[in-house]
Design a protein around this motif. Structure first.
Motif, PDB file in Angstrom:
ATOM      1  N   ASP A  36       0.824  -1.206   0.000  1.00 31.53           N
ATOM      2  CA  ASP A  36       0.000   0.000   0.000  1.00 31.53           C
ATOM      3  C   ASP A  36       0.859   1.256   0.000  1.00 31.53           C
ATOM      4  O   ASP A  36       0.553   2.246  -0.679  1.00 31.53           O
ATOM      5  N   LEU A  40       0.788   3.889  -2.959  1.00 30.06           N
ATOM      6  CA  LEU A  40       0.361   5.250  -2.639  1.00 30.06           C
ATOM      7  C   LEU A  40       1.430   6.256  -3.032  1.00 30.06           C
ATOM      8  O   LEU A  40       1.138   7.329  -3.604  1.00 30.06           O
ATOM      9  N   GLN A  43       1.447   6.717  -6.750  1.00 26.62           N
ATOM     10  CA  GLN A  43       0.357   7.587  -7.177  1.00 26.62           C
ATOM     11  C   GLN A  43       0.688   9.065  -6.928  1.00 26.62           C
ATOM     12  O   GLN A  43       0.396   9.925  -7.760  1.00 26.62           O
ATOM     13  N   GLU A  44       1.310   9.341  -5.781  1.00 28.88           N
ATOM     14  CA  GLU A  44       1.707  10.716  -5.462  1.00 28.88           C
ATOM     15  C   GLU A  44       2.780  11.217  -6.427  1.00 28.88           C
ATOM     16  O   GLU A  44       2.786  12.370  -6.847  1.00 28.88           O
TER      17      GLU A  44
END
Length: 324
Positions: A36, A40, A43-44
């Motif tokens: 995760d 994450l 994605q950032e």
């Protein structure tokens, strides 16, 4: 690609900033916290790359508006918050850019116009200086037609006013004019015309070379047309060519055409022919106007004004005879 992220995770959860081989397997396991975290973070990262690209496009496309709001900032060094602010203000940036571009274009237009005007004035002054310099070459010509220096070969005594005079010199000058004019009504034979033309050419060339020296080639010869194109050709075609050959003065004979013959006043006409000029040719020319005989000078002045309207500079006037 995720080494530093794994090290940070292990530091927070295990107290050691290390990377284990098995950690690379854990980030592939959807049940593992590292999975995760990595996704994450990815994605950032992609979100930031997108913000940087969008902000960069705005800066590159609308630099004037961008500079008003954000100076010369480099999008790659800005925070996500500032990048997002750039994207949200894109409409304002575009509007400001268009306003500044319009002002910049107007300033550039004025700059170019001012530069062109300065260049135009410089060129015009050069032309005027050259005209003045050429005029100074013939300061010794004491006769004037209007304000233009004037030179003639002989005094002409008309038959109408001086037909009773039998002086040989007067008749010699009269014959020179008649023979040069090549008027069939005066019983001029080809030999007499050739002889008169050569005499006139030799005298005029000598005078021009004496006064203008090597500047003769800067001058253009304009012969005032006769009443018809046929008479004009008989009188001036060979004359203009020989003047050019002898001293380099440019001939304008082929740029002047009588398109309508003159009609005498007693026959209901104006007494003036209709002459067509090559307007582009005469612009910025330095002209010597020539006529066979000058009486009042009105023909010379009309020609002067017309040539000046075309952008020519009239330097001087010459003729074979001047009516007494």
């Amino acid at each position: 690609n995720h080494r530093n992220l794994i090290k940070q995770y292990n530091l927070e959860h295990k107290g050691k900033s290390v990377v284990f081989i098995e950690d690379y397997y854990r980030i592939l396991d959807e049940q593992n916290p590292l999975y995760d975290l990595v996704h994450l973070n990815e994605q950032e990262r992609l979100k930031r790359v997108d913000l940087i690209n969008r902000a960069t496009r705005i800066k590159d496309s609308y630099s004037l508006g961008f500079r008003i709001f954000f100076g010369n900032s480099n999008p790659e060094l800005l925070s996500n918050e500032v990048l997002l602010d750039i994207c949200n203000k894109s409409d304002e940036i575009i509007q400001k850019h268009q306003e500044e571009k319009k002002k910049e274009d107007e300033r550039e237009r004025l700059r170019i116009a001012q530069q062109l005007e300065r260049e135009r004035k410089r060129i015009e002054q050069q032309k005027k200086d050259k005209c003045k310099s050429l005029r100074m070459c013939i300061d010794s010509w004491t006769e004037r037609i209007g304000d233009v220096p004037y030179f003639y070969l002989v005094k002409y005594f008309s038959i109408k006013d001086y037909g009773h005079v039998t002086d040989a010199g007067i008749w010699q000058n009269r014959r020179l004019v008649w023979n040069f004019k090549n008027d069939p009504q005066k019983s001029v034979n080809p030999f007499a015309h050739d002889s008169a033309r050569k005499e006139v050419v030799a005298t005029l060339v000598c005078e021009l070379q004496k006064r203008f020296k090597d500047k003769c080639s800067d001058l253009t010869l304009f012969c005032i047309p006769a009443s018809t194109q046929l008479k004009t050709s008989r009188r001036y075609m060979q004359f203009a060519m020989e003047m050019h050959e002898k001293c380099g003065i440019i001939s304008s004979f082929n740029q002047v055409k009588v398109i309508e013959d003159s009609v005498a006043k007693h026959d209901g006409g104006s007494g003036l022919q209709t002459v067509e000029l090559d307007e582009a040719f005469f612009k910025d020319r330095y002209v010597i106007i020539f006529d066979d005989v000058v009486t009042s000078g009105s023909s010379m002045l009309r020609t002067k004004y017309r040539l000046e309207e075309l952008g020519a500079f009239v330097i001087g006037c010459m003729s074979v005879g001047k009516t007494v």
